[in-house]
Design a protein around this motif. Structure first.
Motif, PDB file in Angstrom:
ATOM      1  N   MET A  50       0.817  -1.209   0.000  1.00 29.84           N
ATOM      2  CA  MET A  50       0.000   0.000   0.000  1.00 29.84           C
ATOM      3  C   MET A  50       0.853   1.262   0.000  1.00 29.84           C
ATOM      4  N   ASN A  51       2.020   1.215   0.627  1.00 32.41           N
ATOM      5  CA  ASN A  51       2.966   2.337   0.535  1.00 32.41           C
ATOM      6  C   ASN A  51       3.341   2.599  -0.912  1.00 32.41           C
ATOM      7  N   LEU A  52       3.610   1.514  -1.631  1.00 31.70           N
ATOM      8  CA  LEU A  52       3.992   1.611  -3.044  1.00 31.70           C
ATOM      9  C   LEU A  52       2.857   2.237  -3.863  1.00 31.70           C
ATOM     10  N   ALA A  53       1.640   1.783  -3.622  1.00 35.71           N
ATOM     11  CA  ALA A  53       0.490   2.311  -4.363  1.00 35.71           C
ATOM     12  C   ALA A  53       0.239   3.782  -4.022  1.00 35.71           C
ATOM     13  N   GLY A  54       0.364   4.124  -2.730  1.00 38.51           N
ATOM     14  CA  GLY A  54       0.077   5.488  -2.304  1.00 38.51           C
ATOM     15  C   GLY A  54       1.003   6.522  -2.914  1.00 38.51           C
ATOM     16  N   ALA A  55       2.223   6.105  -3.239  1.00 39.37           N
ATOM     17  CA  ALA A  55       3.202   7.043  -3.802  1.00 39.37           C
ATOM     18  C   ALA A  55       2.770   7.606  -5.145  1.00 39.37           C
ATOM     19  N   PHE A  56       1.895   6.916  -5.840  1.00 37.18           N
ATOM     20  CA  PHE A  56       1.487   7.351  -7.179  1.00 37.18           C
ATOM     21  C   PHE A  56       0.169   8.120  -7.176  1.00 37.18           C
ATOM     22  N   LEU A  57      -0.343   8.458  -6.008  1.00 38.38           N
ATOM     23  CA  LEU A  57      -1.665   9.078  -5.932  1.00 38.38           C
ATOM     24  C   LEU A  57      -1.652  10.606  -5.996  1.00 38.38           C
ATOM     25  N   GLY A  58      -0.490  11.233  -5.992  1.00 39.70           N
ATOM     26  CA  GLY A  58      -0.460  12.690  -6.047  1.00 39.70           C
ATOM     27  C   GLY A  58       0.953  13.221  -6.058  1.00 39.70           C
ATOM     28  N   SER A  59       1.077  14.555  -6.174  1.00 37.48           N
ATOM     29  CA  SER A  59       2.408  15.187  -6.185  1.00 37.48           C
ATOM     30  C   SER A  59       2.421  16.523  -5.450  1.00 37.48           C
ATOM     31  N   GLY A  60       1.313  16.912  -4.836  1.00 35.29           N
ATOM     32  CA  GLY A  60       1.239  18.201  -4.161  1.00 35.29           C
ATOM     33  C   GLY A  60       2.213  18.332  -3.006  1.00 35.29           C
ATOM     34  N   VAL A  61       2.356  17.269  -2.210  1.00 35.48           N
ATOM     35  CA  VAL A  61       3.284  17.298  -1.081  1.00 35.48           C
ATOM     36  C   VAL A  61       4.725  17.414  -1.583  1.00 35.48           C
ATOM     37  N   ALA A  62       5.054  16.697  -2.665  1.00 36.50           N
ATOM     38  CA  ALA A  62       6.408  16.763  -3.235  1.00 36.50           C
ATOM     39  C   ALA A  62       6.737  18.184  -3.667  1.00 36.50           C
ATOM     40  N   LYS A  63       5.777  18.878  -4.257  1.00 37.11           N
ATOM     41  CA  LYS A  63       5.997  20.257  -4.705  1.00 37.11           C
ATOM     42  C   LYS A  63       6.264  21.173  -3.524  1.00 37.11           C
ATOM     43  N   HIS A 186       0.233   6.795   4.206  1.00 39.72           N
ATOM     44  CA  HIS A 186       1.667   6.932   4.490  1.00 39.72           C
ATOM     45  C   HIS A 186       2.458   7.024   3.194  1.00 39.72           C
ATOM     46  N   GLY A 187       2.118   6.181   2.207  1.00 39.71           N
ATOM     47  CA  GLY A 187       2.782   6.247   0.913  1.00 39.71           C
ATOM     48  C   GLY A 187       2.515   7.565   0.216  1.00 39.71           C
ATOM     49  N   LEU A 188       1.265   8.033   0.280  1.00 41.37           N
ATOM     50  CA  LEU A 188       0.893   9.307  -0.336  1.00 41.37           C
ATOM     51  C   LEU A 188       1.682  10.454   0.267  1.00 41.37           C
ATOM     52  N   GLY A 266      -6.868  13.969   3.653  1.00 38.78           N
ATOM     53  CA  GLY A 266      -7.419  15.316   3.599  1.00 38.78           C
ATOM     54  C   GLY A 266      -6.350  16.384   3.477  1.00 38.78           C
ATOM     55  N   THR A 267      -5.294  16.271   4.291  1.00 40.11           N
ATOM     56  CA  THR A 267      -4.238  17.285   4.248  1.00 40.11           C
ATOM     57  C   THR A 267      -3.434  17.216   2.952  1.00 40.11           C
ATOM     58  N   ALA A 268      -3.232  16.009   2.424  1.00 35.83           N
ATOM     59  CA  ALA A 268      -2.455  15.862   1.186  1.00 35.83           C
ATOM     60  C   ALA A 268      -3.183  16.475  -0.005  1.00 35.83           C
ATOM     61  N   TYR A 269      -4.487  16.241  -0.089  1.00 30.98           N
ATOM     62  CA  TYR A 269      -5.245  16.696  -1.257  1.00 30.98           C
ATOM     63  C   TYR A 269      -5.781  18.114  -1.103  1.00 30.98           C
ATOM     64  N   LEU A 270      -6.221  18.481   0.089  1.00 36.79           N
ATOM     65  CA  LEU A 270      -6.833  19.801   0.269  1.00 36.79           C
ATOM     66  C   LEU A 270      -5.805  20.903   0.481  1.00 36.79           C
ATOM     67  N   PHE A 271      -4.734  20.608   1.254  1.00 36.40           N
ATOM     68  CA  PHE A 271      -3.783  21.651   1.636  1.00 36.40           C
ATOM     69  C   PHE A 271      -2.376  21.429   1.095  1.00 36.40           C
ATOM     70  N   LYS A 272      -2.132  20.246   0.492  1.00 32.61           N
ATOM     71  CA  LYS A 272      -0.783  19.893   0.018  1.00 32.61           C
ATOM     72  C   LYS A 272       0.252  20.035   1.145  1.00 32.61           C
ATOM     73  N   ALA A 273      -0.192  19.767   2.365  1.00 31.39           N
ATOM     74  CA  ALA A 273       0.666  19.921   3.539  1.00 31.39           C
ATOM     75  C   ALA A 273       1.307  18.592   3.898  1.00 31.39           C
ATOM     76  N   PRO A 274       2.628  18.573   4.045  1.00 30.96           N
ATOM     77  CA  PRO A 274       3.326  17.325   4.402  1.00 30.96           C
ATOM     78  C   PRO A 274       3.289  17.070   5.899  1.00 30.96           C
ATOM     79  N   ILE A 275       2.187  16.523   6.379  1.00 29.91           N
ATOM     80  CA  ILE A 275       2.050  16.298   7.817  1.00 29.91           C
ATOM     81  C   ILE A 275       2.758  15.014   8.234  1.00 29.91           C
ATOM     82  N   SER A 276       2.904  14.871   9.534  1.00 32.51           N
ATOM     83  CA  SER A 276       3.562  13.689  10.091  1.00 32.51           C
ATOM     84  C   SER A 276       2.546  12.586  10.364  1.00 32.51           C
TER      85      SER A 276
END
Length: 332
Positions: A50-63, A186-188, A266-276
């Motif tokens: 699931m970590n592997l799958a989650g990594a491909f779900l977005g890029s907002g946090v990376a930016k 976690h992957g996301l 929610g934080t990844a998609y709505l705010f692009k915030a890299p939370i812990s």
């Protein structure tokens, strides 16, 4: 030399991801293992996938990580800053793993970036640090605590007339879904943090710009290293989260995991915030546990965990600054 510096820096970034995996794998699966919803090996395997799958779900946090925290440094000094930042984060991950303290790999990375940037004379985007790191660092545990408490109250009300043994069996099965959601989140969140660092390294080396899409190979290797680290396991931290804060039963484990997964998405998609992920699941466990009775939570252990949260960024920043000084003396 520039190519060698890029290769070494990317390799260290992937090593950080590996330590992130075994350090934070407990976040996704500790509650499921402690309630015996999943065996440790099955839980780790599921979390890795699931970590592997989650990594491909977005890029907002990376930016946010690559552009929003520090000014992109340039040349050999820039690569040295990034290298030192990663060393600071890895060192703190290893220290906290050794002592079984579920600190945040994310904040170790952010602290490393800030410390190395300051030591190297690179500007820090303090507004980005405050808005995307500091505010979520304080807010996400509070939200996790409150939402975890409310979700558990709702479950207790909905199943107040259910047969306790049947309900526990049902929630033990449901935990496979909630744990998968945690691992996906976690992957996301965490694979993207490494993607952001690798993209910054590519920009410093002149092999990419921030307008380019994240290369597929960057997503793939970041996700694979996170998954490998996850499968290696984090047994010390798993014991802290799964047993030492409070003894969890399946309904409580489900409530904590569902809360954590929801906040991460929610934080990844709505705010692009890299939370812990560590902050969120730990506070959710505390909130869920408090529905038993307030003193059911071992607040002494919780206090040590919270203390670790506060010292992570400055400690990693200090190590990164010292590492940059060493790099400057020996290489630059």
């Amino acid at each position: 030399m520039d190519t060698l510096a890029l290769v070494v820096t990317v390799a260290v970034a992937l090593l950080f991801t590996y330590t992130n995996g075994f350090h934070d794998s407990a976040n996704a699966i500790a509650t499921s293992v402690s309630t015996r919803a999943l065996t440790p090996r099955a839980a780790l395997a599921m979390a890795a996938v699931m970590n592997l799958a989650g990594a491909f779900l977005g890029s907002g946090v990376a930016k946010t990580v690559s552009e929003g925290l520090i000014e992109t440094p340039s040349g050999g000094t820039g690569m040295g800053i990034l290298f030192a930042a990663l060393l600071g984060a890895i060192a703190w991950n290893l220290v906290t793993w050794y002592y079984g303290l579920p600190s945040s790999s994310s904040h170790a990375l952010f602290g490393g970036l800030v410390g190395a940037a300051l030591a190297g004379g690179t500007a820090v985007h303090w507004d980005g640090v405050v808005d995307k790191i500091i505010v979520p660092m304080f807010l996400s545990p509070v939200v996790g605590l409150i939402v975890g408490y409310l979700v558990m109250l709702l479950i207790m009300w909905l199943f107040r007339r259910a047969n306790p043994h049947k309900a526990k069996r049902g929630f033990r099965i449901a935990q496979t879904v909630s744990a998968a959601g945690m691992a996906l989140g976690h992957g996301l969140q965490d694979a993207q943090k490494t993607m952001g660092v690798v993209v910054m390294a590519l920009v410093i080396a002149g092999h990419a710009t921030y307008n380019d899409p994240i290369p597929v190979w960057v997503k793939l290797v970041s996700a694979m290293m996170l998954s490998l680290g996850t499968y290696a396991g984090g047994w010390r931290i798993m014991r802290t989260l799964g047993r030492k804060i409070i003894e969890l039963d399946p309904p409580q484990g489900f409530a904590a995991e569902a809360t954590g997964a929801s906040i991460m998405f929610g934080t990844a998609y709505l705010f692009k915030a890299p939370i812990s992920t560590t902050h969120v699941i730990t506070s959710a466990i505390m909130g869920v546990g408090a529905t038993k009775r307030v003193n059911a939570v071992r607040w002494g252990v919780a206090k040590n965990i919270v203390l670790g949260w506060f010292i992570t960024m400055p400690a990693a920043a200090l190590v990164a600054a010292l590492a940059f000084g060493l790099v400057k003396l020996t290489v630059l």
